[in-house]
Design an enzyme around this catalytic site. Sequence first.
Site, PDB file in Angstrom:
ATOM      1  CB  CYS A  78      -0.983  -0.064   1.158  1.00 41.34           C
ATOM      2  SG  CYS A  78      -2.379   1.018   0.922  1.00 41.34           S
ATOM      3  CG  HIS A 169      -2.983  -3.447   4.199  1.00 39.20           C
ATOM      4  ND1 HIS A 169      -2.003  -2.830   4.939  1.00 39.20           N
ATOM      5  CD2 HIS A 169      -3.561  -2.476   3.457  1.00 39.20           C
ATOM      6  CE1 HIS A 169      -1.984  -1.538   4.666  1.00 39.20           C
ATOM      7  NE2 HIS A 169      -2.925  -1.300   3.774  1.00 39.20           N
ATOM      8  CD  GLU A 171      -0.288  -5.677   6.374  1.00 37.71           C
ATOM      9  OE1 GLU A 171      -0.190  -6.184   5.240  1.00 37.71           O
ATOM     10  OE2 GLU A 171      -0.583  -4.475   6.564  1.00 37.71           O
TER      11      GLU A 171
HETATM   12  N1  GLN Z   1      -3.343   6.370   1.566  1.00 37.01           N
HETATM   13  C1  GLN Z   1      -2.041   6.018   2.064  1.00 37.01           C
HETATM   14  C2  GLN Z   1      -0.945   6.793   1.342  1.00 37.01           C
HETATM   15  O1  GLN Z   1      -1.214   7.470   0.407  1.00 37.01           O
HETATM   16  C3  GLN Z   1      -1.798   4.532   1.941  1.00 37.01           C
HETATM   17  C4  GLN Z   1      -2.721   3.765   2.853  1.00 37.01           C
HETATM   18  C5  GLN Z   1      -2.162   2.468   3.342  1.00 37.01           C
HETATM   19  O2  GLN Z   1      -0.969   2.220   3.313  1.00 37.01           O
HETATM   20  N2  GLN Z   1      -3.039   1.632   3.840  1.00 37.01           N
HETATM   21  O3  GLN Z   1       0.186   6.717   1.710  1.00 37.01           O
END
Ligand code: GLN
Length: 185
Positions: A78, A169, A171
Amino acid sequence: MRVGLLGLQGAFLDHLPHLSRCGVGTTIVRTAEALEEIDRLIIPGGESTVMAKFLDEFAMTSPLTRRIEAGMPVWGICAGSILLADRVDGRPGHLRVLPASVTRNAYGRQIASLEFPIDVPILGIKDYNAIFIRSPRFERVDESVQVYAYRDTDPVFLRHNNIMATTFHPELNEDDLFHRYFLSL
Ligand code: GLN
């Protein structure tokens, strides 16, 4: 094998049970020195802007980029995938090691997580319950990048040589499938 978990900000602790079940040693990485001690690195979910700022403040951006370019396996989750991308929201990205363009918060700024079933043929799984949290969307991936899973038509699991990225995610799931795959790189 010693796996580093970038521990500057974000959801790094959730990886510990997975890594311990996989039987590997783990180092929480918060300094450039610690980067030298590890064989591979997980960049967790969190806030990419905050992590980028800390990477710069702790003089870790260049050493980390060099190690990835020298072949160290890295997995960005992410926010971590955002840090790896070469373009973010139409501007140059932070580490720029993954030839792909990403848009942050592309599915809206939902606070609650959104679960979405995905098929991941390379791991032999169908309808994996992928958990997306304010996730980015990869809008362009270079043809040298392998896409191993899609959400509808959006790439959500990417691999480029030693670089792996998931916009969801793993994890937060009970299984260790993605961790085991990363450890095999
Ligand atoms: N929206 C976050 C970002 O732009 C990422 C969100 C996440 O890692 N769950 O960094």
